[in-house]
Design a protein around this motif. Structure first.
Motif, PDB file in Angstrom:
ATOM      1  N   PHE A 148       0.828  -1.206   0.000  1.00  0.00           N
ATOM      2  CA  PHE A 148       0.000   0.000   0.000  1.00  0.00           C
ATOM      3  C   PHE A 148       0.863   1.256   0.000  1.00  0.00           C
ATOM      4  O   PHE A 148       0.644   2.175  -0.810  1.00  0.00           O
ATOM      5  N   ALA A 149       1.855   1.308   0.882  1.00  0.00           N
ATOM      6  CA  ALA A 149       2.712   2.489   0.960  1.00  0.00           C
ATOM      7  C   ALA A 149       3.524   2.664  -0.327  1.00  0.00           C
ATOM      8  O   ALA A 149       3.703   3.782  -0.819  1.00  0.00           O
ATOM      9  N   MET A 150       4.005   1.552  -0.870  1.00  0.00           N
ATOM     10  CA  MET A 150       4.797   1.621  -2.092  1.00  0.00           C
ATOM     11  C   MET A 150       3.956   2.104  -3.268  1.00  0.00           C
ATOM     12  O   MET A 150       4.355   3.013  -4.009  1.00  0.00           O
ATOM     13  N   ARG A 151       2.761   1.508  -3.447  1.00  0.00           N
ATOM     14  CA  ARG A 151       1.979   1.833  -4.644  1.00  0.00           C
ATOM     15  C   ARG A 151       1.473   3.262  -4.617  1.00  0.00           C
ATOM     16  O   ARG A 151       1.363   3.909  -5.675  1.00  0.00           O
ATOM     17  N   THR A 152       1.131   3.788  -3.450  1.00  0.00           N
ATOM     18  CA  THR A 152       0.629   5.162  -3.396  1.00  0.00           C
ATOM     19  C   THR A 152       1.726   6.152  -3.776  1.00  0.00           C
ATOM     20  O   THR A 152       1.469   7.129  -4.491  1.00  0.00           O
ATOM     21  N   ARG A 153       2.947   5.899  -3.346  1.00  0.00           N
ATOM     22  CA  ARG A 153       4.061   6.772  -3.734  1.00  0.00           C
ATOM     23  C   ARG A 153       4.405   6.611  -5.208  1.00  0.00           C
ATOM     24  O   ARG A 153       4.669   7.582  -5.906  1.00  0.00           O
ATOM     25  N   LEU A 154       4.395   5.358  -5.684  1.00  0.00           N
ATOM     26  CA  LEU A 154       4.729   5.113  -7.080  1.00  0.00           C
ATOM     27  C   LEU A 154       3.687   5.744  -8.010  1.00  0.00           C
ATOM     28  O   LEU A 154       4.035   6.356  -9.031  1.00  0.00           O
ATOM     29  N   GLN A 155       2.408   5.635  -7.648  1.00  0.00           N
ATOM     30  CA  GLN A 155       1.395   6.221  -8.519  1.00  0.00           C
ATOM     31  C   GLN A 155       1.481   7.742  -8.516  1.00  0.00           C
ATOM     32  O   GLN A 155       1.241   8.387  -9.546  1.00  0.00           O
ATOM     33  N   ALA A 156       1.862   8.330  -7.384  1.00  0.00           N
ATOM     34  CA  ALA A 156       1.993   9.791  -7.327  1.00  0.00           C
ATOM     35  C   ALA A 156       3.093  10.274  -8.271  1.00  0.00           C
ATOM     36  O   ALA A 156       2.916  11.266  -8.995  1.00  0.00           O
ATOM     37  N   VAL A 157       4.244   9.571  -8.287  1.00  0.00           N
ATOM     38  CA  VAL A 157       5.318   9.970  -9.201  1.00  0.00           C
ATOM     39  C   VAL A 157       4.894   9.690 -10.642  1.00  0.00           C
ATOM     40  O   VAL A 157       5.178  10.484 -11.548  1.00  0.00           O
ATOM     41  N   HIS A 158       4.221   8.571 -10.869  1.00  0.00           N
ATOM     42  CA  HIS A 158       3.689   8.258 -12.202  1.00  0.00           C
ATOM     43  C   HIS A 158       2.802   9.396 -12.705  1.00  0.00           C
ATOM     44  O   HIS A 158       2.923   9.837 -13.861  1.00  0.00           O
ATOM     45  N   ASN A 159       1.913   9.878 -11.859  1.00  0.00           N
ATOM     46  CA  ASN A 159       1.016  10.959 -12.267  1.00  0.00           C
ATOM     47  C   ASN A 159       1.804  12.210 -12.649  1.00  0.00           C
ATOM     48  O   ASN A 159       1.503  12.884 -13.637  1.00  0.00           O
ATOM     49  N   ALA A 160       2.837  12.509 -11.845  1.00  0.00           N
ATOM     50  CA  ALA A 160       3.658  13.685 -12.137  1.00  0.00           C
ATOM     51  C   ALA A 160       4.410  13.533 -13.454  1.00  0.00           C
ATOM     52  O   ALA A 160       4.569  14.501 -14.212  1.00  0.00           O
ATOM     53  N   MET A 161       4.851  12.316 -13.760  1.00  0.00           N
ATOM     54  CA  MET A 161       5.591  12.098 -15.005  1.00  0.00           C
ATOM     55  C   MET A 161       4.677  12.141 -16.230  1.00  0.00           C
ATOM     56  O   MET A 161       5.125  12.460 -17.322  1.00  0.00           O
TER      57      MET A 161
END
Length: 570
Positions: A148-161
């Protein structure tokens, strides 16, 4: 309808952009595109954009033909337009039909995925999102303790990219081929998190999703590839062929299917720690075993079998640190004592010991440097408590020696003793009692040489000379002792036959002037063991890589006979 246009339809009819399914769903679409590429050329792989680098100026990149330099992904022969304002992506995609400005009907008006779009646009580094991601952001993603912690951070950076490389609106980004380079990187970071050492549960479908594991979405079919029947995130129903009727090519699987959980082989994956050297094993008492080998980072790994009937560590290997270029050599001179030796990156010697006080010396994470520079792995032996003797060939292929004394010091204190000679094989060393060492090695002519340390405190024949034992051999010697004043040496001769010579209690070599021919034709050096007085057992591989055995009995005869071997099969 082209398979490329199908990717946009797949993305649209499912639209998995939130929740725990986001990462495994995009893994599946990335994997499937790579499969399609390989159906055209099996050597192709789908690459990724490392978003910690500016895709317009990637430093020290592989430019092909052995050249390295700065790489721009946005050129007319690769990804097309890469400027900061939203414009059409241009070549090579325009001529390839990825969009057709004059199309009628077109996808924008017909909403038919078989129709080409009139336009595909992008902007790279626009004023609204001028910066790519950082290494710190990647490290933060990979260091998270649960899914959960990993995916929320990864999706946030994905959105920014998706803002940094703006490929139209969210719902049409899969019309731009660059989206797969971005999502390959998303999956690469997911895979890197999964393969972190010490977390085998992240490769287990039942545990990888952690606190999200009971989410209904993760336990439902992954669409459209399962049945072709799906609802997007807006609740709109869709039917996608060929997985839906009439082809019915769907294969129902949920997000816990092993084919989805198993990470692809990215170059940044951390492999399960494997071994890069043969094992070394020793026992310091009943029901105790210690095994050592180099891991995938050339570090020393260790596991022990305890008297309580369990392995330690229970499910992994203890990391003893270091970085080595030779297999370990291990010796024990008594209960609760282990001494490990190996060559470092500079071919110098290192040492670590396990003490009776239950601690590693110097520490779990450090090694004692013993200096020197060597061309062969070390050979170590102990003839009694608190005594160690280590041998290896130096840079001139001379024999080098260092000893640990009962007085608690190394001898020589700051260097290695030069035992002279010039050899072509690592040393083999054996001790048949206190204050006795016998060293064997092959000379320049592949003949055998011997030196001994006597109880009188001197080297025989002398510090600077060696006793020639003749013969000519194709393998290093193997030596064993089954009692005081008894030595048996074995090696393969020039016809790959087994050769043997023994030192008797009467003070003579047998045979006196040659080597006994034990026959056979072998493809491996011999391994020899003795379990008691007047007993020897020899093993070696034959021409078919099958095992053979010969034994010396207390009756004074070879079994099966001097000229035959017992076949043990393959």
């Amino acid at each position: 309808m082209s398979w490329w246009f199908k990717q946009d339809e797949i993305h649209k009819v499912t639209h998995v952009h939130v929740g725990p399914e986001f990462l495994p769903w995009h893994r599946e679409i990335v994997n499937r595109l790579e499969e399609m590429l390989r159906s055209v050329n099996p050597k192709l792989s789908l690459h990724y954009w490392d978003w910690t680098q500016d895709p317009r100026a990637i430093p020290n990149a592989n430019l092909g033909d052995g050249r390295r330099g700065t790489l721009n992904l946005f050129t007319s022969d690769f990804m097309g337009y890469g400027g900061p304002t939203q414009q059409e992506i241009g070549e090579p995609w325009l001529n390839a039909g990825f969009y057709v400005p004059s199309a009628s009907p077109n996808r924008e008006t017909s909403d038919n995925p078989a129709d080409p779009p009139r336009l595909v646009t992008r902007a790279v580094g626009p004023a609204s999102a001028p910066s790519h991601a950082s290494e710190d952001q990647d490290e933060d993603i990979v260091s998270q303790a649960n899914y959960f912690a990993m995916r929320t951070r990864l999706q946030a950076v994905h959105n920014a990219m998706h803002g940094f490389v703006a490929m139209g609106r969210q719902h049409i980004s899969f019309r731009d081929p660059f989206v797969f380079l971005l999502h390959s990187n998303v999956d690469r970071l997911f895979a890197l998190w999964q393969t972190q050492r010490g977390h085998p549960e992240r490769l287990d479908p039942n545990y990888v999703y952690g606190p999200d594991s009971n989410d209904p979405g993760l336990n439902s079919n992954i669409e459209p590839w399962s049945t072709g029947h799906s609802f997007d995130s807006f609740g709109i129903e869709h039917f996608a062929r060929p997985w839906y009727m009439p082809e019915n090519m769907g294969m129902p699987r949920n997000y816990k299917h092993p084919s989805i959980v198993q990470p692809p082989m990215y170059d940044s994956n951390i492999p399960p720690d494997s071994f890069t050297s043969p094992p070394a094993a020793v026992s310091w008492g009943p029901d105790r075993l210690d095994i050592f080998a180099l891991g995938s980072r050339s570090q020393m790994r260790h596991r022990a079998w305890h008297v309580n009937g369990e392995w330690f560590p229970k499910d992994d290997w203890e990391d003893l640190s270091g970085e080595f270029t030779s297999p370990p050599t291990v010796v024990s001179w008594g209960p609760e004592r282990l001494d490990i030796f190996a060559l470092g990156l500079g071919k110098d010697m290192y040492h670590k010991a396990w003490h009776v006080n239950g601690e590693w010396y110097p520490s779990l994470g450090t090694w004692e440097p013993l200096g020197g520079q060597f061309t062969t792995p070390p050979t170590a032996v102990s003839w009694g408590p608190d005594r160690l003797d280590i041998f290896a060939l130096g840079t001139r292929n001379e024999m080098r020696h260092r000893a640990w004394h009962v007085n608690g010091e190394w001898f020589p204190k700051d260097d290695w003793e030069d035992l002279s000679g010039e050899f072509t094989s690592p040393p083999t060393v054996v001790s048949w009692g206190p204050e006795r060492l016998d060293i064997f090695a092959l000379g320049l002519g592949k003949d055998m040489y011997h030196k001994a340390w006597h109880v009188n405190g001197e080297w025989y024949p002398s510090l600077g000379t060696w006793e020639p034992l003749g013969g000519q051999f194709t393998t290093p010697p193997t030596a064993v002792s089954w009692g005081p004043d008894r030595l048996d040496i074995f090696a393969l001769g020039t016809r790959n036959e087994m050769r043997h010579r023994a030192w008797h209690v009467n003070g003579e070599w047998f045979p006196k002037d040659d080597w006994e021919d034990l026959s056979g034709e072998f493809t491996s050096p011999p391994t020899v063991v003795s379990w008691g007085p007047e007993r020897l057992d020899i093993f070696a591989l034959g021409l078919g890589k099958d095992m053979y055995h010969k034994a010396w009995h207390v009756s004074g005869e070879w079994y099966p006979s001097l000229g035959t071997w017992e076949p043990l099969g393959a």
